[in-house]
Write a protein that holds these residues in place. Structure first.
Motif, mmCIF file in Angstrom:
data_model
loop_
_atom_site.group_PDB
_atom_site.id
_atom_site.type_symbol
_atom_site.label_atom_id
_atom_site.label_comp_id
_atom_site.label_asym_id
_atom_site.label_seq_id
_atom_site.Cartn_x
_atom_site.Cartn_y
_atom_site.Cartn_z
ATOM 1 N N GLN A 1 0.771 -1.188 -0.056
ATOM 2 C CA GLN A 1 -0.015 0.018 0.010
ATOM 3 C C GLN A 1 1.005 1.299 -0.085
ATOM 4 O OE1 GLN A 1 -2.823 -0.207 3.385
ATOM 5 N NE2 GLN A 1 -3.411 -2.279 2.916
ATOM 6 N N ASP A 2 0.490 2.412 -0.901
ATOM 7 C CA ASP A 2 1.009 3.693 -0.518
ATOM 8 C C ASP A 2 1.187 3.973 0.846
ATOM 9 O OD1 ASP A 2 2.326 5.754 -1.963
ATOM 10 O OD2 ASP A 2 0.533 6.988 -1.252
ATOM 11 N N GLY A 3 2.464 4.307 1.217
ATOM 12 C CA GLY A 3 2.941 4.873 2.481
ATOM 13 C C GLY A 3 3.176 3.707 3.580
ATOM 14 N N GLN A 4 3.132 2.666 3.073
ATOM 15 C CA GLN A 4 3.403 1.479 4.020
ATOM 16 C C GLN A 4 4.764 1.487 4.326
ATOM 17 O OE1 GLN A 4 2.257 -2.248 2.239
ATOM 18 N NE2 GLN A 4 2.949 -3.538 3.689
ATOM 19 N N THR A 5 5.087 1.101 5.578
ATOM 20 C CA THR A 5 6.703 0.698 6.110
ATOM 21 C C THR A 5 6.690 -0.783 6.321
ATOM 22 O OG1 THR A 5 6.371 1.209 8.236
ATOM 23 C CG2 THR A 5 6.875 3.131 6.711
ATOM 24 N N VAL A 6 7.897 -1.240 5.897
ATOM 25 C CA VAL A 6 8.129 -2.702 6.435
ATOM 26 C C VAL A 6 9.480 -2.621 6.978
ATOM 27 C CG1 VAL A 6 6.888 -3.753 4.458
ATOM 28 C CG2 VAL A 6 8.970 -3.137 3.900
ATOM 29 N N THR A 7 9.986 -3.700 7.870
ATOM 30 C CA THR A 7 11.044 -3.493 8.596
ATOM 31 C C THR A 7 12.197 -4.576 7.994
ATOM 32 O OG1 THR A 7 9.867 -2.682 10.487
ATOM 33 C CG2 THR A 7 12.361 -3.891 10.869
ATOM 34 N N THR A 8 13.256 -4.279 7.848
ATOM 35 C CA THR A 8 14.090 -5.272 7.190
ATOM 36 C C THR A 8 14.782 -5.982 8.339
ATOM 37 O OG1 THR A 8 16.061 -3.734 7.369
ATOM 38 C CG2 THR A 8 14.463 -3.554 5.400
ATOM 39 N N LEU A 9 15.526 -7.139 7.951
ATOM 40 C CA LEU A 9 16.542 -7.902 8.907
ATOM 41 C C LEU A 9 17.536 -7.091 9.483
ATOM 42 C CD1 LEU A 9 16.692 -11.233 7.091
ATOM 43 C CD2 LEU A 9 14.664 -10.443 8.712
ATOM 44 N N ALA A 10 17.858 -5.885 8.842
ATOM 45 C CA ALA A 10 18.809 -4.862 9.316
ATOM 46 C C ALA A 10 18.228 -4.050 10.441
ATOM 47 C CB ALA A 10 19.542 -4.012 8.347
ATOM 48 N N GLY A 11 16.930 -4.316 10.456
ATOM 49 C CA GLY A 11 16.165 -3.435 11.760
ATOM 50 C C GLY A 11 15.849 -1.948 11.099
ATOM 51 N N GLU A 12 16.207 -1.707 10.099
ATOM 52 C CA GLU A 12 15.554 -0.357 9.405
ATOM 53 C C GLU A 12 14.346 -0.748 8.620
ATOM 54 O OE1 GLU A 12 17.612 2.123 9.907
ATOM 55 O OE2 GLU A 12 19.293 1.283 10.524
ATOM 56 N N GLN A 13 13.723 0.586 8.454
ATOM 57 C CA GLN A 13 12.579 0.655 7.574
ATOM 58 C C GLN A 13 12.613 1.053 6.164
ATOM 59 O OE1 GLN A 13 9.621 2.849 10.220
ATOM 60 N NE2 GLN A 13 8.815 0.876 11.127
ATOM 61 N N LEU A 14 11.686 0.389 5.428
ATOM 62 C CA LEU A 14 11.430 0.857 3.984
ATOM 63 C C LEU A 14 10.426 1.437 3.747
ATOM 64 C CD1 LEU A 14 12.941 -2.664 2.229
ATOM 65 C CD2 LEU A 14 14.363 -0.594 2.971
ATOM 66 N N THR A 15 10.303 2.367 2.897
ATOM 67 C CA THR A 15 9.018 2.825 2.649
ATOM 68 C C THR A 15 8.244 2.517 1.370
ATOM 69 O OG1 THR A 15 9.283 4.836 3.940
ATOM 70 C CG2 THR A 15 7.769 5.000 2.816
ATOM 71 N N ILE A 16 7.017 2.165 1.465
ATOM 72 C CA ILE A 16 6.662 1.641 -0.072
ATOM 73 C C ILE A 16 5.871 2.891 -0.388
ATOM 74 C CG2 ILE A 16 4.933 0.051 -1.188
ATOM 75 C CD1 ILE A 16 7.576 -1.231 0.312
ATOM 76 N N ARG A 17 5.976 3.149 -1.764
ATOM 77 C CA ARG A 17 5.149 4.208 -2.456
ATOM 78 C C ARG A 17 4.606 3.630 -3.705
ATOM 79 N NH1 ARG A 17 3.804 8.125 1.181
ATOM 80 N NH2 ARG A 17 5.436 8.966 2.195
ATOM 81 N N GLU A 18 3.401 4.179 -4.356
ATOM 82 C CA GLU A 18 2.666 3.879 -5.459
ATOM 83 C C GLU A 18 2.355 4.990 -6.287
ATOM 84 O OE1 GLU A 18 -1.305 1.243 -6.937
ATOM 85 O OE2 GLU A 18 -1.244 2.242 -4.975
ATOM 86 N N GLY A 19 3.025 4.613 -7.666
ATOM 87 C CA GLY A 19 2.876 5.911 -8.558
ATOM 88 C C GLY A 19 2.674 5.289 -9.987
#
Length: 221
Positions: free
Chosen positions: A124-142
């Protein structure tokens, strides 16, 4: 006669359709019969990622991996080549330096992996997911496409028994701070030398540039 000709044309059409569906192109090959390690090892566009995983001990000679029940955002070879072009005068600069730095390499790879299976239909647009490194990735849709931390998902949803793989068209470098990125980039060698000299000066104190730029940021350099 007309009926026989019609039947012949139908048979020819079916034969052409069968040949068209029998290609060996990687993008139409069923992925669900391959585990993650084998899938990456046999993917013609993921050679650099394969080399990185092998160097980090995350892909062994038998093409098996300890990664399981994960989602992998897999940079294609062209993405690594673009990063090399940005950071070095010739091929191999950034990638070779990354492969030689075990700590940075492991963090870098973990930054591309998320625990659990996430399909494009789950994004989903604006969703965040946490990586195995403990950091967050942000998902965008366009424009009908999804991007992960600015990297376009070029080929989504390779559903494997132990993982989901989304190929991406850009390398995710968010696991590296400014100093780490510069150290891995030959084109920034002068900057690295200047930072090191400043950090070693008697007047640098606790606010020297190396310490500052190694922090969380954000920074513009």
């Amino acid at each position: 006669m007309l009926t026989r000709l019609t039947s012949l044309f139908l048979l020819l059409a079916l034969a052409v359709a069968w040949v068209g569906c029998d290609g060996t192109d990687e993008e139409v090959e069923p992925a669900d019969i391959k585990p993650l390690g084998q899938f990456i090892a046999e993917s013609v566009r993921l050679n650099t990622l394969e080399a990185a995983l092998r160097t980090a001990g995350l892909l062994n000679d038998g093409d098996s991996t300890p990664l399981n029940n994960v989602t992998v955002f897999a940079p294609e070879d062209a993405a690594f080549a673009s990063l090399n072009a940005l950071t070095a005068a010739g091929d191999g600069g950034f990638v070779d330096a990354l492969l030689a730095d075990e700590v940075a390499l492991t963090s870098f790879l973990q930054y591309h992996v998320v625990e659990g299976r996430i399909l494009s239909s789950d994004l989903q647009d604006g969703q965040t997911v946490t990586t195995l490194a403990g950091e967050q990735l942000t998902i965008r849709e366009g424009n009908g496409s999804f991007f992960v931390d600015g990297a376009p998902i070029t080929l989504p949803d390779a559903e494997l028994p132990d993982a989901v793989v989304h190929r991406i068209g850009k390398v995710l470098t968010g696991s590296l701070n400014v100093v780490e990125f510069a150290l891995l980039s030959p084109n920034f060698s002068t900057l690295v030398t200047a930072l090191a000299n400043t950090g070693e000066s008697d007047d640098a104190g606790d606010d020297d540039p190396v310490t500052t730029l190694s922090g969380a940021g954000p920074f513009t350099v």
